[in-house]
Design a protein around this motif. Structure first.
Motif, mmCIF file in Angstrom:
data_model
loop_
_atom_site.group_PDB
_atom_site.id
_atom_site.type_symbol
_atom_site.label_atom_id
_atom_site.label_comp_id
_atom_site.label_asym_id
_atom_site.label_seq_id
_atom_site.Cartn_x
_atom_site.Cartn_y
_atom_site.Cartn_z
ATOM 1 N N ASP A 261 4.228 -4.605 -11.813
ATOM 2 C CA ASP A 261 4.317 -5.670 -10.791
ATOM 3 C C ASP A 261 5.560 -6.774 -10.914
ATOM 4 O O ASP A 261 6.100 -6.927 -9.827
ATOM 5 N N GLU A 262 5.572 -7.202 -12.027
ATOM 6 C CA GLU A 262 6.584 -8.196 -12.198
ATOM 7 C C GLU A 262 8.059 -7.573 -11.927
ATOM 8 O O GLU A 262 8.608 -8.261 -11.258
ATOM 9 N N ARG A 263 8.264 -6.578 -12.290
ATOM 10 C CA ARG A 263 9.648 -5.942 -12.213
ATOM 11 C C ARG A 263 9.728 -5.548 -10.469
ATOM 12 O O ARG A 263 10.995 -5.437 -10.186
ATOM 13 N N VAL A 264 8.922 -5.024 -9.874
ATOM 14 C CA VAL A 264 9.073 -4.498 -8.700
ATOM 15 C C VAL A 264 8.831 -5.383 -7.680
ATOM 16 O O VAL A 264 9.484 -5.907 -6.617
ATOM 17 N N ARG A 265 7.685 -6.254 -7.760
ATOM 18 C CA ARG A 265 7.144 -6.944 -6.464
ATOM 19 C C ARG A 265 7.956 -8.223 -6.748
ATOM 20 O O ARG A 265 8.043 -9.253 -5.769
ATOM 21 N N ALA B 63 6.238 2.756 2.818
ATOM 22 C CA ALA B 63 7.407 2.013 2.174
ATOM 23 C C ALA B 63 7.161 0.543 2.877
ATOM 24 O O ALA B 63 6.595 0.306 3.612
ATOM 25 N N ARG B 64 7.674 -0.366 1.820
ATOM 26 C CA ARG B 64 7.508 -1.736 1.930
ATOM 27 C C ARG B 64 8.629 -2.368 0.893
ATOM 28 O O ARG B 64 8.281 -2.217 -0.385
ATOM 29 N N ASP B 65 9.580 -3.131 1.490
ATOM 30 C CA ASP B 65 10.487 -4.077 0.638
ATOM 31 C C ASP B 65 11.257 -2.981 -0.203
ATOM 32 O O ASP B 65 11.959 -1.978 0.402
ATOM 33 N N THR B 66 10.969 -3.049 -1.507
ATOM 34 C CA THR B 66 11.674 -2.206 -2.241
ATOM 35 C C THR B 66 10.738 -1.117 -2.924
ATOM 36 O O THR B 66 11.220 -0.329 -3.847
ATOM 37 N N ILE B 67 9.653 -0.680 -2.254
ATOM 38 C CA ILE B 67 8.818 0.153 -2.720
ATOM 39 C C ILE B 67 8.979 1.541 -1.742
ATOM 40 O O ILE B 67 8.761 1.392 -0.536
ATOM 41 N N LEU B 68 8.769 2.620 -2.269
ATOM 42 C CA LEU B 68 8.625 3.962 -1.540
ATOM 43 C C LEU B 68 7.828 4.680 -2.243
ATOM 44 O O LEU B 68 7.647 4.811 -3.420
ATOM 45 N N GLU C 105 -1.444 -0.958 7.678
ATOM 46 C CA GLU C 105 -0.331 -1.291 8.686
ATOM 47 C C GLU C 105 0.625 0.004 8.900
ATOM 48 O O GLU C 105 1.263 0.529 8.080
ATOM 49 N N GLY C 106 0.652 0.166 9.988
ATOM 50 C CA GLY C 106 1.521 1.000 10.917
ATOM 51 C C GLY C 106 2.937 1.099 10.442
ATOM 52 O O GLY C 106 3.699 2.073 10.227
ATOM 53 N N ARG C 107 3.379 -0.203 10.168
ATOM 54 C CA ARG C 107 4.693 -0.471 9.928
ATOM 55 C C ARG C 107 5.104 0.007 8.651
ATOM 56 O O ARG C 107 6.272 -0.078 8.135
ATOM 57 N N PRO D 110 9.864 11.512 9.661
ATOM 58 C CA PRO D 110 10.028 10.142 9.682
ATOM 59 C C PRO D 110 9.669 9.165 10.612
ATOM 60 O O PRO D 110 9.664 9.563 11.751
ATOM 61 N N MET D 111 9.281 7.936 10.204
ATOM 62 C CA MET D 111 8.909 6.790 11.199
ATOM 63 C C MET D 111 9.888 5.774 10.825
ATOM 64 O O MET D 111 9.873 5.263 9.926
ATOM 65 N N HIS D 112 10.850 5.700 11.788
ATOM 66 C CA HIS D 112 12.062 4.987 11.783
ATOM 67 C C HIS D 112 11.767 3.414 11.572
ATOM 68 O O HIS D 112 12.860 2.733 11.525
ATOM 69 N N HIS D 113 10.773 2.876 11.685
ATOM 70 C CA HIS D 113 10.368 1.344 11.815
ATOM 71 C C HIS D 113 10.160 1.019 10.498
ATOM 72 O O HIS D 113 10.226 -0.184 10.087
ATOM 73 N N ALA D 114 9.751 1.749 9.614
ATOM 74 C CA ALA D 114 9.336 1.344 8.119
ATOM 75 C C ALA D 114 10.629 0.815 7.171
ATOM 76 O O ALA D 114 11.553 1.370 7.648
ATOM 77 N N ASP D 115 10.209 -0.019 6.431
ATOM 78 C CA ASP D 115 11.194 -0.397 5.358
ATOM 79 C C ASP D 115 11.327 0.878 4.453
ATOM 80 O O ASP D 115 10.354 1.729 4.304
ATOM 81 N N GLY D 116 12.686 1.390 4.161
ATOM 82 C CA GLY D 116 12.992 2.502 3.419
ATOM 83 C C GLY D 116 12.979 3.494 3.980
ATOM 84 O O GLY D 116 12.900 4.602 3.484
#
Length: 209
Positions: free
Chosen positions: A71-75, A179-184, A160-162, A133-139
């Protein structure tokens, strides 16, 4: 200086296959570890997982301070992260296999059984299937259209669909990646998906979100 890629070993993943795939995809080295200190210092983190959500969640939490280090390293530290199969499902708020089990809560949603709406549809979902692919998402740029290898009886229902990065169709739409931020997270197995999977891993190794 070579990056430190931490492949998290908590006794619930096909570690050797994933390690070999990452090396084939271009990783300089792969550090297989359950050491929170190594995870905290890693440049990239991969979390595999096979089996049931509850047992994988219990195994991950059984390693002292490992969840906190991730959690500390990723988020907090924004290190790129890849979750594979149940490693992706563990990102959810909860899983409901054999009772409710808390997930990591990094991406809001619930892991629930695939419903058999058509007698011709087999559960678990096993074998090759399309990834859209859903092109709206982070990553989402990491995910390309193609075919990947799936093996799962439960699926990630994201709030969340995004945050849905890709879908597949197995008697109806199922989330293939989040995907979200740096998370896939990917529901399919890149290490079993031949050229398609290796291409995804190569893009993850170069990802600078």
């Amino acid at each position: 200086m070579a990056e430190v890629l931490a492949l998290v070993d908590y006794g619930a993943g096909n570690i050797q296959s994933v390690r070999n795939a990452l090396l084939t995809a271009g990783a300089d080295s792969v550090t297989v570890t359950s050491d929170p200190a190594v995870v905290r210092a890693a440049d990239r983190i991969v979390l595999p997982g096979v089996g049931a959500f509850a047992s994988c969640a219990a195994a991950l939490r059984a390693v002292p301070n490992l969840v906190e280090a991730m959690d500390e390293r990723v988020r907090v530290g924004a290190a790129p992260f890849l979750g594979i199969c149940v490693g992706m499902q563990l990102l959810a708020t909860r899983g409901v296999e054999h009772g409710e089990t808390p997930g990591l809560g990094w991406i809001a949603g619930e892991v629930r059984a695939i419903e058999r709406t058509d007698p011709a549809i087999k559960v678990p979902h096993m074998g090759w299937n399309d990834v859209a692919p859903m092109h709206h998402a982070d990553g989402a740029g990491l995910i390309e259209p193609g075919e990947a290898y799936f093996l799962h009886g439960y699926h990630f229902a994201a709030d969340e669909g995004r945050e849905v990065a890709a879908m597949t169709d197995h008697g109806g739409g199922l989330v293939a990646a989040v995907a979200r931020d740096t998370i896939l997270g990917v529901q399919f197995h890149p290490e079993k998906s031949q050229a398609y999977g290796l291409s995804l891993l190569a893009r993850f190794l170069q990802w600078k979100p």
